[in-house]
Design an enzyme around this catalytic site. Structure first.
Site, PDB file in Angstrom:
ATOM      1  N   GLY A  14       0.833  -1.215   0.000  1.00 25.14           N
ATOM      2  CA  GLY A  14       0.000   0.000   0.000  1.00 25.14           C
ATOM      3  C   GLY A  14       0.863   1.258   0.000  1.00 25.14           C
ATOM      4  O   GLY A  14       1.912   1.278   0.630  1.00 25.14           O
ATOM      5  N   ARG A  87      -2.508 -17.835  -7.743  1.00 25.39           N
ATOM      6  CA  ARG A  87      -3.528 -18.817  -8.139  1.00 25.39           C
ATOM      7  C   ARG A  87      -3.946 -18.554  -9.585  1.00 25.39           C
ATOM      8  O   ARG A  87      -4.368 -17.473  -9.933  1.00 25.39           O
ATOM      9  CB  ARG A  87      -4.744 -18.721  -7.199  1.00 25.39           C
ATOM     10  CG  ARG A  87      -5.739 -19.847  -7.420  1.00 25.39           C
ATOM     11  CD  ARG A  87      -6.566 -20.154  -6.195  1.00 25.39           C
ATOM     12  NE  ARG A  87      -5.838 -20.739  -5.082  1.00 25.39           N
ATOM     13  CZ  ARG A  87      -5.476 -22.007  -4.981  1.00 25.39           C
ATOM     14  NH1 ARG A  87      -5.756 -22.858  -5.947  1.00 25.39           N
ATOM     15  NH2 ARG A  87      -4.823 -22.444  -3.929  1.00 25.39           N
ATOM     16  N   ASP A 118       5.999  -5.054   6.240  1.00 23.13           N
ATOM     17  CA  ASP A 118       6.568  -6.354   6.647  1.00 23.13           C
ATOM     18  C   ASP A 118       6.261  -7.459   5.638  1.00 23.13           C
ATOM     19  O   ASP A 118       7.118  -8.290   5.336  1.00 23.13           O
ATOM     20  CB  ASP A 118       6.115  -6.732   8.062  1.00 23.13           C
ATOM     21  CG  ASP A 118       4.656  -7.149   8.106  1.00 23.13           C
ATOM     22  OD1 ASP A 118       3.798  -6.278   7.873  1.00 23.13           O
ATOM     23  OD2 ASP A 118       4.384  -8.335   8.356  1.00 23.13           O
ATOM     24  N   THR A 141       4.903   2.144   6.064  1.00 23.53           N
ATOM     25  CA  THR A 141       3.498   1.760   6.230  1.00 23.53           C
ATOM     26  C   THR A 141       2.848   2.710   7.213  1.00 23.53           C
ATOM     27  O   THR A 141       3.436   3.019   8.258  1.00 23.53           O
ATOM     28  CB  THR A 141       3.297   0.319   6.756  1.00 23.53           C
ATOM     29  OG1 THR A 141       1.951   0.183   7.227  1.00 23.53           O
ATOM     30  CG2 THR A 141       4.211  -0.045   7.919  1.00 23.53           C
ATOM     31  N   ASP A 143       0.597   1.881   9.033  1.00 25.03           N
ATOM     32  CA  ASP A 143       0.244   1.063  10.205  1.00 25.03           C
ATOM     33  C   ASP A 143       1.361   1.046  11.262  1.00 25.03           C
ATOM     34  O   ASP A 143       1.115   0.691  12.411  1.00 25.03           O
ATOM     35  CB  ASP A 143      -0.050  -0.385   9.791  1.00 25.03           C
ATOM     36  CG  ASP A 143      -1.181  -0.492   8.785  1.00 25.03           C
ATOM     37  OD1 ASP A 143      -1.910   0.500   8.616  1.00 25.03           O
ATOM     38  OD2 ASP A 143      -1.324  -1.561   8.175  1.00 25.03           O
ATOM     39  N   ASP A 145       3.710  -1.050  11.704  1.00 27.38           N
ATOM     40  CA  ASP A 145       3.793  -2.360  12.370  1.00 27.38           C
ATOM     41  C   ASP A 145       4.986  -3.196  11.890  1.00 27.38           C
ATOM     42  O   ASP A 145       4.933  -4.414  11.927  1.00 27.38           O
ATOM     43  CB  ASP A 145       2.485  -3.137  12.153  1.00 27.38           C
ATOM     44  CG  ASP A 145       2.159  -3.343  10.684  1.00 27.38           C
ATOM     45  OD1 ASP A 145       2.847  -2.759   9.824  1.00 27.38           O
ATOM     46  OD2 ASP A 145       1.218  -4.106  10.387  1.00 27.38           O
ATOM     47  N   ARG A 178     -23.036  15.336  20.681  1.00 29.96           N
ATOM     48  CA  ARG A 178     -22.993  13.983  20.132  1.00 29.96           C
ATOM     49  C   ARG A 178     -21.741  13.230  20.555  1.00 29.96           C
ATOM     50  O   ARG A 178     -20.725  13.837  20.906  1.00 29.96           O
ATOM     51  CB  ARG A 178     -22.969  14.042  18.595  1.00 29.96           C
ATOM     52  CG  ARG A 178     -24.317  14.345  18.012  1.00 29.96           C
ATOM     53  CD  ARG A 178     -24.201  14.531  16.515  1.00 29.96           C
ATOM     54  NE  ARG A 178     -25.521  14.736  15.950  1.00 29.96           N
ATOM     55  CZ  ARG A 178     -25.751  15.288  14.767  1.00 29.96           C
ATOM     56  NH1 ARG A 178     -24.747  15.694  14.015  1.00 29.96           N
ATOM     57  NH2 ARG A 178     -26.979  15.414  14.327  1.00 29.96           N
ATOM     58  N   ARG A 187      -5.023  -2.245  10.117  1.00 30.66           N
ATOM     59  CA  ARG A 187      -5.164  -3.709  10.067  1.00 30.66           C
ATOM     60  C   ARG A 187      -5.294  -4.271  11.486  1.00 30.66           C
ATOM     61  O   ARG A 187      -6.117  -3.777  12.236  1.00 30.66           O
ATOM     62  CB  ARG A 187      -3.979  -4.345   9.342  1.00 30.66           C
ATOM     63  CG  ARG A 187      -4.016  -4.080   7.856  1.00 30.66           C
ATOM     64  CD  ARG A 187      -2.932  -4.838   7.140  1.00 30.66           C
ATOM     65  NE  ARG A 187      -2.861  -4.425   5.764  1.00 30.66           N
ATOM     66  CZ  ARG A 187      -3.475  -5.047   4.771  1.00 30.66           C
ATOM     67  NH1 ARG A 187      -4.179  -6.124   5.007  1.00 30.66           N
ATOM     68  NH2 ARG A 187      -3.391  -4.591   3.548  1.00 30.66           N
ATOM     69  N   ARG A 279     -22.540   9.473  15.871  1.00 28.94           N
ATOM     70  CA  ARG A 279     -22.231   9.443  14.433  1.00 28.94           C
ATOM     71  C   ARG A 279     -20.891   8.731  14.236  1.00 28.94           C
ATOM     72  O   ARG A 279     -20.042   8.739  15.122  1.00 28.94           O
ATOM     73  CB  ARG A 279     -22.098  10.866  13.872  1.00 28.94           C
ATOM     74  CG  ARG A 279     -23.377  11.672  13.910  1.00 28.94           C
ATOM     75  CD  ARG A 279     -24.371  11.188  12.849  1.00 28.94           C
ATOM     76  NE  ARG A 279     -25.529  12.061  12.780  1.00 28.94           N
ATOM     77  CZ  ARG A 279     -26.636  11.924  13.499  1.00 28.94           C
ATOM     78  NH1 ARG A 279     -26.730  10.949  14.399  1.00 28.94           N
ATOM     79  NH2 ARG A 279     -27.646  12.763  13.355  1.00 28.94           N
ATOM     80  N   HIS A 285      -8.842   5.876   3.183  1.00 30.22           N
ATOM     81  CA  HIS A 285      -7.584   6.079   2.466  1.00 30.22           C
ATOM     82  C   HIS A 285      -7.050   7.504   2.517  1.00 30.22           C
ATOM     83  O   HIS A 285      -5.915   7.722   2.080  1.00 30.22           O
ATOM     84  CB  HIS A 285      -7.740   5.605   1.020  1.00 30.22           C
ATOM     85  CG  HIS A 285      -7.860   4.108   0.939  1.00 30.22           C
ATOM     86  ND1 HIS A 285      -9.022   3.457   1.270  1.00 30.22           N
ATOM     87  CD2 HIS A 285      -6.960   3.151   0.626  1.00 30.22           C
ATOM     88  CE1 HIS A 285      -8.838   2.157   1.135  1.00 30.22           C
ATOM     89  NE2 HIS A 285      -7.599   1.943   0.749  1.00 30.22           N
ATOM     90  N   GLN A 287      -5.972   8.694   4.983  1.00 26.99           N
ATOM     91  CA  GLN A 287      -4.823   8.545   5.896  1.00 26.99           C
ATOM     92  C   GLN A 287      -3.535   8.220   5.133  1.00 26.99           C
ATOM     93  O   GLN A 287      -2.440   8.361   5.644  1.00 26.99           O
ATOM     94  CB  GLN A 287      -5.089   7.412   6.906  1.00 26.99           C
ATOM     95  CG  GLN A 287      -6.170   7.760   7.893  1.00 26.99           C
ATOM     96  CD  GLN A 287      -6.758   6.530   8.570  1.00 26.99           C
ATOM     97  OE1 GLN A 287      -6.363   6.169   9.648  1.00 26.99           O
ATOM     98  NE2 GLN A 287      -7.718   5.890   7.932  1.00 26.99           N
TER      99      GLN A 287
HETATM  100  O1  F6P Z   1      -1.467  -1.560   5.434  1.00 28.04           O
HETATM  101  C1  F6P Z   1      -1.807  -0.273   5.122  1.00 28.04           C
HETATM  102  C2  F6P Z   1      -3.279  -0.151   4.931  1.00 28.04           C
HETATM  103  O2  F6P Z   1      -3.550   1.202   4.613  1.00 28.04           O
HETATM  104  C3  F6P Z   1      -4.130  -0.625   6.105  1.00 28.04           C
HETATM  105  O3  F6P Z   1      -4.110   0.278   7.168  1.00 28.04           O
HETATM  106  C4  F6P Z   1      -5.460  -0.853   5.422  1.00 28.04           C
HETATM  107  O4  F6P Z   1      -6.258  -1.793   6.076  1.00 28.04           O
HETATM  108  C5  F6P Z   1      -5.051  -1.390   4.098  1.00 28.04           C
HETATM  109  O5  F6P Z   1      -3.743  -0.916   3.839  1.00 28.04           O
HETATM  110  C6  F6P Z   1      -5.946  -0.977   2.952  1.00 28.04           C
HETATM  111  O6  F6P Z   1      -5.472  -1.592   1.806  1.00 28.04           O
HETATM  112  P1  F6P Z   1      -6.063  -1.411   0.343  1.00 28.04           P
HETATM  113  O7  F6P Z   1      -5.111  -0.530  -0.374  1.00 28.04           O
HETATM  114  O8  F6P Z   1      -6.034  -2.802  -0.212  1.00 28.04           O
HETATM  115  O9  F6P Z   1      -7.419  -0.840   0.449  1.00 28.04           O
END
Ligand code: F6P
Length: 368
Positions: A14, A87, A118, A141, A143, A145, A178, A187, A279, A285, A287
């Site tokens: 990503g 596949r 990773d 990333t 994330d 992670d 609210r 993830r 709400r 995305h 982010q």
């Molecule tokens: O791993 C990065 C990330 O942005 C995650 O936070 C999110 O779940 C995922 O990729 C979204 O991936 P895609 O590009 O397949 O929508």
């Protein structure tokens, strides 16, 4: 010292903000510092596996303009599947590592810098091992992670997006009395939620690493309202499961399931338990996009330069990393063991609790 003439660079997995800044640093250092040719592989490993391989020769003047400041990756990337286990329509499984090795040979690459998370590190290191190509990894990333590094490229910018989202949600939450639930990416890990939630003044942060109960979250919301607060901010990581441990996901039209939807589960439960008006915002995305923050650009620049220096020293199968306040490198074998979860002893957990942020609690053990 290694005998390098041609260096490949690719982005895999990503996208995020700061990738172009890494490619720029790699190109500057390789050309200015060592006089190598630099080939930017298009669309990640897919570009090398195509016949003929798809690439762009990179030069320093390409980066004179806006690339340092732009999100995404101008080389393109791929996050679809695992080229070692593809596949086929007839149900058989193919390993595309021979295609990768052929691409490496056709282009005459002497080494590769791969910018990835990773999962990408694991896949690209196997492909390079089979193609006998020296590899240095750069972690990226949102994330955050990746094992071995405190910061991955893209995380800091994603945190700014989450913080800004909370800055925008708070006044509207207060105006309408609210509860706002903000669902963020990550993830199966909660780094974005924990860090962004603290920075943006959340009252409740739920992450996959820490258990919670609906009753506990509802109690905290009622407490806040009883104390005179007119509103509350809840941040939830997309990988948080339902109270009884079920994964929540979104099915697209092709039947493919993606992370997302826990915010709406919480809304339903919390409306029932609190009666509050609630709400949900799923940040998604956004982010991953936007102008890279200063921190991401510094990280990207340090990583790119250090990665090329590792290649020059012939120190392969390593990933550049950030620890304390500087760039180091770690063996790839320490990185490819899976995602890095939030450590329950992370100092930020203490910070959050110290601020009175509700992070969930143990579920009661079922009675025999
Ligand atoms: O791993 C990065 C990330 O942005 C995650 O936070 C999110 O779940 C995922 O990729 C979204 O991936 P895609 O590009 O397949 O929508």
């Amino acid at each position: 010292m290694s005998n390098i003439k041609k260096l490949g660079v690719l982005t895999s997995g990503g996208d995020c903000a700061g990738l172009n800044a890494v490619i720029r640093a790699v190109t500057y250092r390789a050309i200015q510092g060592y006089g190598w040719k630099v080939l930017g592989i298009l669309d990640g490993t897919a570009g090398l596996m195509d016949d003929p391989p798809r690439f762009r020769e990179l030069s320093t003047d390409m980066f004179d303009g806006r690339l340092l400041r732009e999100g995404g990756t101008f080389l393109g990337t791929t996050s679809k599947g695992d080229p070692l286990n593809v596949r086929m329509p007839d149900g058989s499984v193919r390993d595309l590592s021979p295609e990768f090795a052929r691409g490496v040979q056709t282009l005459g690459l002497d080494a590769l810098v791969a910018i990835g998370g990773d999962g990408s590190m694991r896949i690209v290191s196997k492909l390079c091992e089979r193609a006998k190509l020296g590899l240095v990894g750069v972690p990226k990333t949102i994330d955050n992670d990746v094992h071995g590094t405190q910061w991955a490229v893209g995380f800091a910018t994603a945190l700014s997006v989450v913080t800004e989202a909370l800055d925008r949600l708070q006044p509207t939450a207060a105006s309408h009395h609210r509860v706002m639930i903000l669902e963020v990416m990550g993830r199966d890990v909660g780094h974005i939620a924990l860090n962004g939630g603290i920075a943006g003044g959340a009252d409740i942060i739920l992450i996959p690493e820490l258990p919670y109960t609906i009753a506990g979250v509802a109690r905290r919301i009622k407490e806040l309202l009883a104390q005179g607060r007119t509103h509350a901010l809840v941040v939830v990581a997309e990988g948080v499961k339902t109270e009884d441990g079920k994964k929540v996901s979104i099915q697209d039209l092709t039947g493919h399931s993606r992370y997302g939807g826990i915010g709406y589960y919480l809304l339903e439960q919390l409306v029932r338990h609190t009666g509050a008006e609630i709400r949900v915002t799923i940040l998604g995305h956004v982010q991953r996009g936007g102008t890279p923050s200063a921190r991401d650009r510094l990280l990207a620049s340090s990583f790119g330069v250090h990665a090329v220096d590792l290649v020059a020293q012939g120190r392969f199968n390593r990933m550049v990393a950030w620890r304390e306040s500087g760039v180091i490198d770690v063996p790839l074998s320490e990185v490819t063991i899976g995602p890095r979860a939030v450590d329950p002893n992370d100092p930020l957990i203490r910070t959050a609790r110290g601020l009175g942020i509700h992070l969930g609690e143990q579920r009661a053990k079922p009675r025999d």
